[in-house]
Design an enzyme around this catalytic site. Sequence first.
Site, PDB file in Angstrom:
ATOM      1  N   LYS A   1      -3.636  -2.063   5.662  1.00 14.07           N
ATOM      2  CA  LYS A   1      -5.045  -1.651   5.671  1.00 14.07           C
ATOM      3  C   LYS A   1      -5.831  -2.469   4.646  1.00 14.07           C
ATOM      4  O   LYS A   1      -5.242  -3.044   3.715  1.00 14.07           O
ATOM      5  CB  LYS A   1      -5.203  -0.160   5.362  1.00 14.07           C
ATOM      6  CG  LYS A   1      -4.647   0.323   4.013  1.00 14.07           C
ATOM      7  CD  LYS A   1      -5.533   0.104   2.812  1.00 14.07           C
ATOM      8  CE  LYS A   1      -4.909   0.612   1.513  1.00 14.07           C
ATOM      9  NZ  LYS A   1      -5.584   0.134   0.293  1.00 14.07           N
TER      10      LYS A   1
ATOM     11  N   ASP B   1      -2.384   7.373  -0.178  1.00 10.59           N
ATOM     12  CA  ASP B   1      -2.806   6.640   1.029  1.00 10.59           C
ATOM     13  C   ASP B   1      -1.974   6.968   2.269  1.00 10.59           C
ATOM     14  O   ASP B   1      -2.287   6.489   3.357  1.00 10.59           O
ATOM     15  CB  ASP B   1      -2.625   5.123   0.811  1.00 10.59           C
ATOM     16  CG  ASP B   1      -3.674   4.554  -0.106  1.00 10.59           C
ATOM     17  OD1 ASP B   1      -4.629   5.261  -0.434  1.00 10.59           O
ATOM     18  OD2 ASP B   1      -3.522   3.379  -0.485  1.00 10.59           O
TER      19      ASP B   1
ATOM     20  N   GLY C   1       3.639   0.026   1.467  1.00 13.31           N
ATOM     21  CA  GLY C   1       4.620   1.077   1.159  1.00 13.31           C
ATOM     22  C   GLY C   1       4.193   2.415   1.747  1.00 13.31           C
ATOM     23  O   GLY C   1       5.019   3.167   2.282  1.00 13.31           O
TER      24      GLY C   1
ATOM     25  N   LEU D   1      -2.667  -3.323   0.058  1.00 12.43           N
ATOM     26  CA  LEU D   1      -2.738  -3.346   1.528  1.00 12.43           C
ATOM     27  C   LEU D   1      -2.036  -2.143   2.149  1.00 12.43           C
ATOM     28  O   LEU D   1      -1.952  -2.034   3.373  1.00 12.43           O
ATOM     29  CB  LEU D   1      -2.110  -4.644   2.063  1.00 12.43           C
ATOM     30  CG  LEU D   1      -2.819  -5.941   1.640  1.00 12.43           C
ATOM     31  CD1 LEU D   1      -1.991  -7.159   2.051  1.00 12.43           C
ATOM     32  CD2 LEU D   1      -4.218  -6.027   2.269  1.00 12.43           C
ATOM     33  N   GLY D   2      -1.518  -1.245   1.322  1.00 13.16           N
ATOM     34  CA  GLY D   2      -0.941   0.007   1.813  1.00 13.16           C
ATOM     35  C   GLY D   2       0.415  -0.131   2.482  1.00 13.16           C
ATOM     36  O   GLY D   2       0.827   0.778   3.200  1.00 13.16           O
TER      37      GLY D   2
ATOM     38  N   PRO E   1       2.821  -7.753   1.956  1.00 11.72           N
ATOM     39  CA  PRO E   1       3.262  -7.921   0.563  1.00 11.72           C
ATOM     40  C   PRO E   1       3.094  -6.643  -0.265  1.00 11.72           C
ATOM     41  O   PRO E   1       2.219  -5.824   0.027  1.00 11.72           O
ATOM     42  CB  PRO E   1       2.357  -9.045   0.040  1.00 11.72           C
ATOM     43  CG  PRO E   1       1.181  -9.076   0.945  1.00 11.72           C
ATOM     44  CD  PRO E   1       1.641  -8.561   2.279  1.00 11.72           C
TER      45      PRO E   1
HETATM   46  O1  C5P Z   1      -0.981   8.308  -5.098  1.00 13.41           O
HETATM   47  P1  C5P Z   1      -0.288   7.058  -5.489  1.00 13.41           P
HETATM   48  O2  C5P Z   1       1.137   7.269  -5.866  1.00 13.41           O
HETATM   49  O3  C5P Z   1      -0.468   5.954  -4.512  1.00 13.41           O
HETATM   50  O4  C5P Z   1      -1.041   6.572  -6.808  1.00 13.41           O
HETATM   51  C1  C5P Z   1      -0.509   5.625  -7.697  1.00 13.41           C
HETATM   52  C2  C5P Z   1      -1.271   5.710  -9.006  1.00 13.41           C
HETATM   53  O5  C5P Z   1      -2.636   5.297  -8.825  1.00 13.41           O
HETATM   54  C3  C5P Z   1      -1.385   7.116  -9.579  1.00 13.41           C
HETATM   55  O6  C5P Z   1      -0.272   7.409 -10.395  1.00 13.41           O
HETATM   56  C4  C5P Z   1      -2.663   7.046 -10.376  1.00 13.41           C
HETATM   57  O7  C5P Z   1      -2.438   6.416 -11.616  1.00 13.41           O
HETATM   58  C5  C5P Z   1      -3.522   6.096  -9.567  1.00 13.41           C
HETATM   59  N1  C5P Z   1      -4.458   6.797  -8.652  1.00 13.41           N
HETATM   60  C6  C5P Z   1      -5.560   7.450  -9.181  1.00 13.41           C
HETATM   61  N2  C5P Z   1      -6.434   8.078  -8.321  1.00 13.41           N
HETATM   62  C7  C5P Z   1      -6.248   8.037  -6.983  1.00 13.41           C
HETATM   63  C8  C5P Z   1      -5.141   7.377  -6.440  1.00 13.41           C
HETATM   64  C9  C5P Z   1      -4.261   6.748  -7.300  1.00 13.41           C
HETATM   65  O8  C5P Z   1      -5.770   7.477 -10.398  1.00 13.41           O
HETATM   66  N3  C5P Z   1      -7.129   8.647  -6.191  1.00 13.41           N
END
Ligand code: C5P
Length: 302
Positions: free
Chosen positions: A17, A144, A110, A107-108, A102
């Site tokens: 994405k 995501d 994972g 790009l989402g 990558p």
């Molecule tokens: O949710 P995810 O594991 O993808 O998020 C990775 C990191 O990105 C979180 O630990 C946080 O530090 C940050 N994050 C955030 N606010 C969001 C999404 C992600 O602060 N809405």
Amino acid sequence: MKIERTPWGWKVLAPAKVNLSLCLKGRREDGYHELETVMLALRFYDELQLELADDSVLELTVSGAENVPNDDRNLVVRALQALRAAMGCSRGARVRLTKRIPSQAGLGGGSSDAAAALVAGNRLWSLGLSPAQLSTIAATLGSDVAFFLPVDPRYGARAAVCTGRGERVAPFPPGRSLPIVVVKPAVGLPTSAVYANYSAANNVQFVPTPAKSAEIAQVLCRGLLNSLGALMRNDLQGPALALCPELAEVKAGFDRLPVVAHQLSGSGSAYFAVCRSLLQAQQVAKLARKRRWGESWAMLSC
Ligand code: C5P
């Protein structure tokens, strides 16, 4: 996401994405940021193949990329473990993951792999979880992941406005596919580091500017792209550029090209442009390689 049955189990194409906008609205008590983002899925895919295992083993084999873990640091394994925990089952699976998207790119990849594992695992083990139940599990895996779940069992997500920390998804059908070029500098960016850098810079005064999600959705639905540049924005671009100075050269290079609009995707380090045609996207991808901005790909959005 595209899913099909194979003689052994299920095969899923998990799309990448880009974020056409990403507006941060404030820091939450739980440390996450409240945001509003418009996500667009791309015809650029990782591939997952799942087959039943006789015992309770969860085995992941990864090809196409170095440094992608094959244990429970990988969201595919965590997604399958979460499915089993939700249903109290201990069935096994062997998963082959072919990486093209990558990592540490915004790009989402994972997250999309995780959503693909949820959907395919649900079918492989005949669990019968509803889309709403899958969505709840998706939100525990990452912000995501829910975006990538199919809106309709026949079609994957194509475009959506996502709110909350990203897990609340309001899909809309884009009127046409957009030609996109993606450039990924050699350096990757961990999401948490980019958000932390944003917070450090915005701790004192946090004044969110309104997101233009409805306007972007309207432009996409009508297929009229000329006003897209004025609407696109990514609040994480500044913090990402500060961590990855190579991106400044990529951005300056795009400023001189006659593309529709360009910006960082998610928390980076991938940078993308909406182009006027697929041919232009291919030409820009070639130019990016020649100028050694990083790896580059031309594609259409879903
Ligand atoms: O949710 P995810 O594991 O993808 O998020 C990775 C990191 O990105 C979180 O630990 C946080 O530090 C940050 N994050 C955030 N606010 C969001 C999404 C992600 O602060 N809405």
